[in-house]
Motif scaffolding. Structure first.
Motif, PDB file in Angstrom:
ATOM      1  N   VAL A 125       4.561  14.529   3.432  1.00  0.00           N
ATOM      2  CA  VAL A 125       5.886  14.227   3.502  1.00  0.00           C
ATOM      3  C   VAL A 125       5.814  13.007   4.502  1.00  0.00           C
ATOM      4  O   VAL A 125       6.753  13.747   5.225  1.00  0.00           O
ATOM      5  N   LEU A 126       5.426  12.085   4.622  1.00  0.00           N
ATOM      6  CA  LEU A 126       5.986  11.066   5.364  1.00  0.00           C
ATOM      7  C   LEU A 126       7.661  10.744   4.932  1.00  0.00           C
ATOM      8  O   LEU A 126       8.144  11.222   4.095  1.00  0.00           O
ATOM      9  N   GLU A 127       8.418  10.642   6.183  1.00  0.00           N
ATOM     10  CA  GLU A 127      10.039  10.365   6.122  1.00  0.00           C
ATOM     11  C   GLU A 127       9.972   9.599   6.741  1.00  0.00           C
ATOM     12  O   GLU A 127       9.285   8.046   6.830  1.00  0.00           O
ATOM     13  N   ASP A 128      11.417   8.502   5.713  1.00  0.00           N
ATOM     14  CA  ASP A 128      11.560   7.254   5.461  1.00  0.00           C
ATOM     15  C   ASP A 128      12.119   6.747   7.389  1.00  0.00           C
ATOM     16  O   ASP A 128      12.677   8.046   7.858  1.00  0.00           O
ATOM     17  N   PRO A 129      12.014   5.541   7.865  1.00  0.00           N
ATOM     18  CA  PRO A 129      11.787   5.764   8.998  1.00  0.00           C
ATOM     19  C   PRO A 129      13.182   5.094  10.115  1.00  0.00           C
ATOM     20  O   PRO A 129      12.828   5.477  10.553  1.00  0.00           O
ATOM     21  N   VAL A 130      13.877   4.871   8.945  1.00  0.00           N
ATOM     22  CA  VAL A 130      15.181   4.786   8.915  1.00  0.00           C
ATOM     23  C   VAL A 130      16.004   6.055   9.401  1.00  0.00           C
ATOM     24  O   VAL A 130      16.603   5.950  10.156  1.00  0.00           O
ATOM     25  N   SER A 131      15.701   6.864   8.535  1.00  0.00           N
ATOM     26  CA  SER A 131      16.273   8.347   8.703  1.00  0.00           C
ATOM     27  C   SER A 131      15.251   8.983  10.257  1.00  0.00           C
ATOM     28  O   SER A 131      15.739  10.341  10.595  1.00  0.00           O
ATOM     29  N   ARG A 132      13.695   9.349   9.807  1.00  0.00           N
ATOM     30  CA  ARG A 132      13.176   9.298  11.166  1.00  0.00           C
ATOM     31  C   ARG A 132      14.256   8.690  12.675  1.00  0.00           C
ATOM     32  O   ARG A 132      14.148   9.280  13.242  1.00  0.00           O
ATOM     33  N   ALA A 133      14.776   7.519  12.575  1.00  0.00           N
ATOM     34  CA  ALA A 133      15.177   6.627  13.629  1.00  0.00           C
ATOM     35  C   ALA A 133      16.887   7.618  14.206  1.00  0.00           C
ATOM     36  O   ALA A 133      16.836   7.259  14.830  1.00  0.00           O
ATOM     37  N   HIS A 134      17.685   8.109  12.898  1.00  0.00           N
ATOM     38  CA  HIS A 134      18.348   8.118  13.212  1.00  0.00           C
ATOM     39  C   HIS A 134      18.681   9.388  13.697  1.00  0.00           C
ATOM     40  O   HIS A 134      19.516  10.272  14.555  1.00  0.00           O
ATOM     41  N   ALA A 135      17.267  10.238  13.393  1.00  0.00           N
ATOM     42  CA  ALA A 135      17.075  11.541  14.596  1.00  0.00           C
ATOM     43  C   ALA A 135      16.799  11.303  15.113  1.00  0.00           C
ATOM     44  O   ALA A 135      17.367  12.584  16.472  1.00  0.00           O
ATOM     45  N   LEU A 136      15.982  10.956  15.966  1.00  0.00           N
ATOM     46  CA  LEU A 136      15.830  10.514  16.684  1.00  0.00           C
ATOM     47  C   LEU A 136      16.337   9.664  18.278  1.00  0.00           C
ATOM     48  O   LEU A 136      17.184  10.473  18.757  1.00  0.00           O
ATOM     49  N   ILE A 137      17.930   9.105  17.637  1.00  0.00           N
ATOM     50  CA  ILE A 137      18.830   8.810  17.996  1.00  0.00           C
ATOM     51  C   ILE A 137      19.995   9.638  18.178  1.00  0.00           C
ATOM     52  O   ILE A 137      20.082  10.141  19.362  1.00  0.00           O
ATOM     53  N   ASP A 138      20.040  11.080  17.114  1.00  0.00           N
ATOM     54  CA  ASP A 138      20.482  11.997  17.905  1.00  0.00           C
ATOM     55  C   ASP A 138      20.530  12.903  18.897  1.00  0.00           C
ATOM     56  O   ASP A 138      21.069  13.933  18.972  1.00  0.00           O
ATOM     57  N   ASP A 139      18.784  12.744  18.943  1.00  0.00           N
ATOM     58  CA  ASP A 139      18.064  13.896  19.558  1.00  0.00           C
ATOM     59  C   ASP A 139      17.877  12.729  21.100  1.00  0.00           C
ATOM     60  O   ASP A 139      17.401  13.170  22.116  1.00  0.00           O
ATOM     61  N   ASP A 140      19.397  12.045  21.496  1.00  0.00           N
ATOM     62  CA  ASP A 140      18.630  11.064  22.606  1.00  0.00           C
ATOM     63  C   ASP A 140      17.238  10.746  23.278  1.00  0.00           C
ATOM     64  O   ASP A 140      16.834  10.377  24.072  1.00  0.00           O
ATOM     65  N   ARG A 141      16.751  10.033  21.542  1.00  0.00           N
ATOM     66  CA  ARG A 141      15.437   9.427  21.616  1.00  0.00           C
ATOM     67  C   ARG A 141      15.373   8.329  22.214  1.00  0.00           C
ATOM     68  O   ARG A 141      14.941   7.577  19.958  1.00  0.00           O
ATOM     69  N   LEU A 142      15.942   7.354  22.224  1.00  0.00           N
ATOM     70  CA  LEU A 142      16.354   5.926  21.712  1.00  0.00           C
ATOM     71  C   LEU A 142      15.263   5.305  21.680  1.00  0.00           C
ATOM     72  O   LEU A 142      14.877   4.061  20.802  1.00  0.00           O
ATOM     73  N   LEU A 143      14.591   5.509  22.665  1.00  0.00           N
ATOM     74  CA  LEU A 143      13.345   3.905  22.282  1.00  0.00           C
ATOM     75  C   LEU A 143      12.239   4.477  21.687  1.00  0.00           C
ATOM     76  O   LEU A 143      11.823   3.459  20.641  1.00  0.00           O
ATOM     77  N   GLN A 144      12.103   5.607  21.224  1.00  0.00           N
ATOM     78  CA  GLN A 144      11.198   6.430  20.495  1.00  0.00           C
ATOM     79  C   GLN A 144      11.617   5.756  19.285  1.00  0.00           C
ATOM     80  O   GLN A 144      10.885   5.354  18.163  1.00  0.00           O
ATOM     81  N   ALA A 145      12.853   5.737  19.058  1.00  0.00           N
ATOM     82  CA  ALA A 145      13.286   4.977  17.478  1.00  0.00           C
ATOM     83  C   ALA A 145      12.906   3.611  17.816  1.00  0.00           C
ATOM     84  O   ALA A 145      12.848   3.810  16.146  1.00  0.00           O
ATOM     85  N   ALA A 146      13.411   3.095  18.420  1.00  0.00           N
ATOM     86  CA  ALA A 146      13.140   1.977  18.195  1.00  0.00           C
ATOM     87  C   ALA A 146      11.043   1.380  17.985  1.00  0.00           C
ATOM     88  O   ALA A 146      11.783   0.149  17.454  1.00  0.00           O
TER      89      ALA A 146
END
Length: 102
Positions: free
Chosen positions: A1-22
């Motif tokens: 199941v593919l995750e919503d990209p915006v939700s994935r970005a929020h999860a990455l931001i919460d994990d201190d991976r800002l550039l990957q979220a972008a």
């Protein structure tokens, strides 16, 4: 199941991976103007939905990511190149050579 990209970005931001979220947001085609509109709605409206708050948060972080991407690109560039934008100050002390890039 593919995750919503915006939700994935929020999860990455919460994990201190800002550039990957972008990158996730860009690759999914989510545009910053869409996010900026949500941020404006949050700032001007008395009531906001959780989705609007999340969009506004993402808009703030995407602005920060753009600044960080520029910084990373600058750090990875060849500082010795004439058009790099870096200034170099050097000094030699015996066998040691010190170069300061700014």
């Amino acid at each position: 199941v593919l995750e919503d990209p915006v939700s994935r970005a929020h999860a990455l931001i919460d994990d201190d991976r800002l550039l990957q979220a972008a990158r996730v947001v860009r690759d999914a085609g989510v545009t910053v103007p869409q996010l900026a509109a949500a941020a404006a709605a949050e700032a001007g409206g008395p009531r906001t939905t959780p989705e609007t708050k999340n969009d506004a948060r993402l808009a703030r972080y995407m602005t920060k990511a753009k600044t960080m991407e520029s910084l990373v690109r600058s750090l990875k560039s060849d500082a010795a190149a004439p058009d790099s934008g870096w200034s170099v100050q050097g000094e030699r002390m015996g066998r040691r050579q010190i170069s300061i890039y700014y």
